[in-house]
Design an enzyme around this catalytic site. Structure first.
Site, PDB file in Angstrom:
ATOM      1  N   ARG A 121       0.819  -1.237   0.000  1.00  0.00           N
ATOM      2  CA  ARG A 121       0.000   0.000   0.000  1.00  0.00           C
ATOM      3  C   ARG A 121       0.846   1.278   0.000  1.00  0.00           C
ATOM      4  NH1 ARG A 121      -3.228  -2.984   3.847  1.00  0.00           N
ATOM      5  NH2 ARG A 121      -4.902  -4.007   2.676  1.00  0.00           N
ATOM      6  N   LYS A 143       3.354  11.367 -11.802  1.00  0.00           N
ATOM      7  CA  LYS A 143       2.412  10.555 -12.586  1.00  0.00           C
ATOM      8  C   LYS A 143       3.066   9.202 -12.839  1.00  0.00           C
ATOM      9  CE  LYS A 143      -0.485  13.748 -15.152  1.00  0.00           C
ATOM     10  NZ  LYS A 143      -0.875  14.227 -16.500  1.00  0.00           N
ATOM     11  N   GLU A 185       9.444  17.105 -25.579  1.00  0.00           N
ATOM     12  CA  GLU A 185       8.858  17.567 -24.303  1.00  0.00           C
ATOM     13  C   GLU A 185       9.525  18.874 -23.859  1.00  0.00           C
ATOM     14  OE1 GLU A 185       6.173  16.085 -23.300  1.00  0.00           O
ATOM     15  OE2 GLU A 185       6.336  13.903 -23.389  1.00  0.00           O
ATOM     16  N   LYS A 227       8.196  22.519 -15.123  1.00  0.00           N
ATOM     17  CA  LYS A 227       7.342  21.402 -14.686  1.00  0.00           C
ATOM     18  C   LYS A 227       7.071  21.494 -13.183  1.00  0.00           C
ATOM     19  CE  LYS A 227       5.758  16.889 -15.027  1.00  0.00           C
ATOM     20  NZ  LYS A 227       5.715  15.631 -15.717  1.00  0.00           N
ATOM     21  N   GLU A 237      -3.900  17.582 -11.381  1.00  0.00           N
ATOM     22  CA  GLU A 237      -4.435  17.974 -12.693  1.00  0.00           C
ATOM     23  C   GLU A 237      -5.922  18.325 -12.647  1.00  0.00           C
ATOM     24  OE1 GLU A 237      -2.623  15.917 -16.099  1.00  0.00           O
ATOM     25  OE2 GLU A 237      -4.555  16.026 -17.088  1.00  0.00           O
ATOM     26  N   ARG A 241      -2.354  21.829 -14.919  1.00  0.00           N
ATOM     27  CA  ARG A 241      -1.417  20.738 -15.243  1.00  0.00           C
ATOM     28  C   ARG A 241      -1.766  20.086 -16.592  1.00  0.00           C
ATOM     29  NH1 ARG A 241       1.470  16.053 -11.507  1.00  0.00           N
ATOM     30  NH2 ARG A 241       2.531  15.103 -13.285  1.00  0.00           N
ATOM     31  N   ASN A 245      -0.079  18.371 -21.331  1.00  0.00           N
ATOM     32  CA  ASN A 245      -0.479  17.344 -22.304  1.00  0.00           C
ATOM     33  C   ASN A 245      -0.583  17.894 -23.718  1.00  0.00           C
ATOM     34  OD1 ASN A 245      -0.828  14.978 -20.682  1.00  0.00           O
ATOM     35  ND2 ASN A 245      -2.460  16.103 -19.665  1.00  0.00           N
ATOM     36  N   HIS A 248      -0.515  15.566 -26.670  1.00  0.00           N
ATOM     37  CA  HIS A 248      -0.611  14.191 -26.173  1.00  0.00           C
ATOM     38  C   HIS A 248      -1.922  13.509 -26.552  1.00  0.00           C
ATOM     39  CE1 HIS A 248       2.916  15.459 -23.989  1.00  0.00           C
ATOM     40  NE2 HIS A 248       3.016  14.319 -23.351  1.00  0.00           N
ATOM     41  N   HIS A 252      -1.107  10.216 -28.130  1.00  0.00           N
ATOM     42  CA  HIS A 252      -1.447   8.898 -27.574  1.00  0.00           C
ATOM     43  C   HIS A 252      -2.219   8.072 -28.594  1.00  0.00           C
ATOM     44  CE1 HIS A 252      -1.011  10.303 -23.086  1.00  0.00           C
ATOM     45  NE2 HIS A 252       0.129  10.083 -23.680  1.00  0.00           N
ATOM     46  N   HIS A 265       7.314   7.859 -27.829  1.00  0.00           N
ATOM     47  CA  HIS A 265       6.372   8.794 -27.218  1.00  0.00           C
ATOM     48  C   HIS A 265       6.655  10.235 -27.670  1.00  0.00           C
ATOM     49  CE1 HIS A 265       3.736  10.536 -24.209  1.00  0.00           C
ATOM     50  NE2 HIS A 265       4.724  11.305 -23.797  1.00  0.00           N
TER      51      HIS A 265
HETATM   52  P1  NAD Z   1      11.989   4.601 -22.546  1.00  0.00           P
HETATM   53  O1  NAD Z   1      11.866   4.516 -21.102  1.00  0.00           O
HETATM   54  O2  NAD Z   1      11.423   3.508 -23.376  1.00  0.00           O
HETATM   55  O3  NAD Z   1      13.531   4.793 -22.905  1.00  0.00           O
HETATM   56  C1  NAD Z   1      13.914   4.888 -24.240  1.00  0.00           C
HETATM   57  C2  NAD Z   1      15.002   3.853 -24.614  1.00  0.00           C
HETATM   58  O4  NAD Z   1      16.263   4.321 -24.155  1.00  0.00           O
HETATM   59  C3  NAD Z   1      14.798   2.490 -23.994  1.00  0.00           C
HETATM   60  O5  NAD Z   1      15.216   1.510 -24.892  1.00  0.00           O
HETATM   61  C4  NAD Z   1      15.726   2.557 -22.788  1.00  0.00           C
HETATM   62  O6  NAD Z   1      16.123   1.291 -22.325  1.00  0.00           O
HETATM   63  C5  NAD Z   1      16.872   3.313 -23.363  1.00  0.00           C
HETATM   64  N1  NAD Z   1      17.729   4.024 -22.429  1.00  0.00           N
HETATM   65  C6  NAD Z   1      17.357   4.631 -21.288  1.00  0.00           C
HETATM   66  N2  NAD Z   1      18.392   5.323 -20.793  1.00  0.00           N
HETATM   67  C7  NAD Z   1      19.421   5.131 -21.635  1.00  0.00           C
HETATM   68  C8  NAD Z   1      20.764   5.597 -21.670  1.00  0.00           C
HETATM   69  N3  NAD Z   1      21.209   6.475 -20.762  1.00  0.00           N
HETATM   70  N4  NAD Z   1      21.562   5.191 -22.662  1.00  0.00           N
HETATM   71  C9  NAD Z   1      21.095   4.357 -23.634  1.00  0.00           C
HETATM   72  N5  NAD Z   1      19.843   3.899 -23.670  1.00  0.00           N
HETATM   73  C10 NAD Z   1      19.007   4.297 -22.676  1.00  0.00           C
HETATM   74  O7  NAD Z   1      11.346   5.956 -23.122  1.00  0.00           O
HETATM   75  P2  NAD Z   1      11.310   7.460 -22.577  1.00  0.00           P
HETATM   76  O8  NAD Z   1      11.233   8.290 -23.770  1.00  0.00           O
HETATM   77  O9  NAD Z   1      12.349   7.706 -21.565  1.00  0.00           O
HETATM   78  O10 NAD Z   1       9.911   7.515 -21.809  1.00  0.00           O
HETATM   79  C11 NAD Z   1       8.707   7.331 -22.484  1.00  0.00           C
HETATM   80  C12 NAD Z   1       7.657   6.910 -21.486  1.00  0.00           C
HETATM   81  O11 NAD Z   1       7.491   7.931 -20.523  1.00  0.00           O
HETATM   82  C13 NAD Z   1       6.299   6.670 -22.102  1.00  0.00           C
HETATM   83  O12 NAD Z   1       5.772   5.470 -21.598  1.00  0.00           O
HETATM   84  C14 NAD Z   1       5.487   7.862 -21.643  1.00  0.00           C
HETATM   85  O13 NAD Z   1       4.122   7.567 -21.521  1.00  0.00           O
HETATM   86  C15 NAD Z   1       6.106   8.154 -20.315  1.00  0.00           C
HETATM   87  N6  NAD Z   1       5.926   9.541 -19.865  1.00  0.00           N
HETATM   88  C16 NAD Z   1       5.490   9.735 -18.610  1.00  0.00           C
HETATM   89  C17 NAD Z   1       5.357  11.011 -18.119  1.00  0.00           C
HETATM   90  C18 NAD Z   1       4.944  11.233 -16.695  1.00  0.00           C
HETATM   91  O14 NAD Z   1       4.665  12.369 -16.321  1.00  0.00           O
HETATM   92  N7  NAD Z   1       4.947  10.199 -15.869  1.00  0.00           N
HETATM   93  C19 NAD Z   1       5.669  12.124 -18.925  1.00  0.00           C
HETATM   94  C20 NAD Z   1       6.120  11.896 -20.227  1.00  0.00           C
HETATM   95  C21 NAD Z   1       6.259  10.576 -20.689  1.00  0.00           C
HETATM   96  N1  GLY Z   2       3.570  14.680 -18.539  1.00  0.00           N
HETATM   97  C1  GLY Z   2       2.337  15.259 -18.144  1.00  0.00           C
HETATM   98  C2  GLY Z   2       2.267  15.529 -16.691  1.00  0.00           C
HETATM   99  O1  GLY Z   2       3.164  15.235 -15.954  1.00  0.00           O
HETATM  100  O2  GLY Z   2       1.274  16.037 -16.241  1.00  0.00           O
END
Ligand code: NAD
Ligand code: GLY
Length: 363
Positions: A121, A143, A185, A227, A237, A241, A245, A248, A252, A265
């Site tokens: 939890r 998030k 972003e 941010k 949000e 906030r 998006n 997005h 998405h 993404h």
């Molecule tokens: P990812 O986590 O898939 O990483 C991209 C690739 O780079 C992967 O293959 C990973 O293994 C590799 N990698 C990571 N660090 C590395 C490094 N230093 N050197 C070499 N390779 C490396 O993708 P991302 O773009 O980091 O994140 C996308 C995700 O984030 C999506 O699922 C999206 O929905 C989410 N997201 C969340 C929020 C939030 O607020 N929580 C905001 C934006 C995006």
């Molecule tokens: N990436 C969108 C948020 O954090 O609200």
């Protein structure tokens, strides 16, 4: 060399440390642990690059480390991966005071944060983002979640980390395509609320694409400051906030429509932002010259500016599942100028459909 910002959330406030070689500095993490025990969740790509550096630094500081290595990819942002984390935590009898550390990109950060929100939890969690996208966006703000076959990030929780450690040296191993995805972003912050930053990006995009360390550090810090301000003002949000998006809702739909992992993404966000800009133009809110400025910056960042031709009906179907839908109405993030994002639930369907019908055209 290190910069520190704060996400101001009262007694849940936390620091974001930004700088090179922070993985070796266990002293930045240890004060945030409740017991000298952590589980580091990472993936098969990041583990060989950075796990041992972090693990050794923590072990030298007297912290017991359980590594949990997941398969790599957006396609693994699922219940099954979440269960792999829970299996490891339970098998090793991790306790309520054990901290989960996410070491990786946004996929690992979102999964680990959600696991931390659910395990027993709720256990403490730390973000160590290693992609540009994760350093400027996903690691900050709490998030967390996973994808559902019917929609992206549909299952999750708001759950804040105790500290964010953005080690800029980890970006040296990031593939070019992933660096560009993160820049989508970064550009977003300029578009929704920081016209001066957008202008700075126009001047400095070449340095960023060439990975100039000073330019990257500046872009990460300004992005995180934007941010942090938005999250502090509207953590869950209920209002502004949603501006984060931008692009997005369309993006998405592109990610799900093309199959998770085929469009990154950030790529989907860039193409989706162009659709949002064209919709803003069609509504008379943005000038053609501003749409052109946005297009030019995305192209300089190595990002797509044309969306796939999924068909108007598919776009409409998938966008209908967006988390911002209220009373059945899609709420869009649009632009009334560069640096001025707005939330609108009143887009005439015929205007939207005209923009979607031309999604795959570069005009
Ligand atoms: P990812 O986590 O898939 O990483 C991209 C690739 O780079 C992967 O293959 C990973 O293994 C590799 N990698 C990571 N660090 C590395 C490094 N230093 N050197 C070499 N390779 C490396 O993708 P991302 O773009 O980091 O994140 C996308 C995700 O984030 C999506 O699922 C999206 O929905 C989410 N997201 C969340 C929020 C939030 O607020 N929580 C905001 C934006 C995006
Ligand atoms: N990436 C969108 C948020 O954090 O609200």
């Amino acid at each position: 060399m290190m910069q520190t910002l704060t996400v101001d959330l009262g007694d849940r406030s936390y620091p974001i440390h930004i700088g090179p070689d922070l993985l070796r500095q266990a002293g930045l993490l240890v004060p945030h642990l409740q017991q000298p025990r952590v589980a580091i969740v990472t993936n098969t790509t990041v583990a060989p690059l950075y796990l041992s550096t972090l693990q050794q630094a923590l072990e030298q500081a007297g912290v017991q480390v359980l590594p949990v290595v997941l398969p790599d990819g957006e396609v693994y942002k699922t219940w099954e991966s979440l269960n792999l984390i829970f299996d490891a935590l339970l098998q090793h009898r991790c306790e309520r005071k054990t901290t989960l550390i996410a070491l990786g990109g946004g996929v690992i950060g979102d999964l680990t944060g959600f696991a931390a929100a659910c395990y027993l939890r709720g256990v403490p969690f730390i973000q160590i983002p290693t992609t540009l996208l994760a350093q400027v966006d996903s690691s900050v703000g709490g998030k967390t979640g996973i994808n559902h076959p019917l929609g992206k990030n549909m299952i999750g929780a708001f759950y804040q980390p105790r500290v964010v450690l953005a080690d800029t040296a980890t970006l040296n191993t990031l593939p070019d395509r992933e660096l560009s995805a993160g820049l989508a972003e970064v550009i977003k912050y300029g578009l929704i609320r920081d016209a001066a930053f957008f202008a700075w990006l126009e001047q400095n995009m070449t340095r960023l694409v060439e990975r100039d360390p000073a330019a990257l550090a500046e872009a990460i810090a300004v992005s995180c400051r934007n941010k942090a301000e938005v999250v502090a003002a509207d953590e869950k949000e209920s209002g502004q906030r949603a501006l984060l998006n931008l692009g997005h809702t369309f993006g998405h739909a592109i990610e799900a429509g093309m199959g998770y992992g085929n469009w990154l993404h950030g790529e989907a966000v860039a193409a989706g932002t162009m659709l949002a800009a064209r919709l803003s133009l069609a509504l008379g809110w943005l000038t053609a010259a501003d749409v052109q400025r946005i297009r030019t910056l995305f192209v300089q960042a190595g990002l797509p500016v044309v969306s796939p031709d999924l068909g108007v009906d598919s776009y409409m179907d998938m966008m209908g599942l967006d988390k911002k839908v209220e009373g059945g109405k899609i709420r869009f993030i649009l632009l009334q100028g560069i640096g001025k994002g707005v939330i609108s639930g009143d887009v005439p369907p015929d205007v939207l459909k005209q923009v979607l019908a031309r999604a795959a055209l570069d005009d």
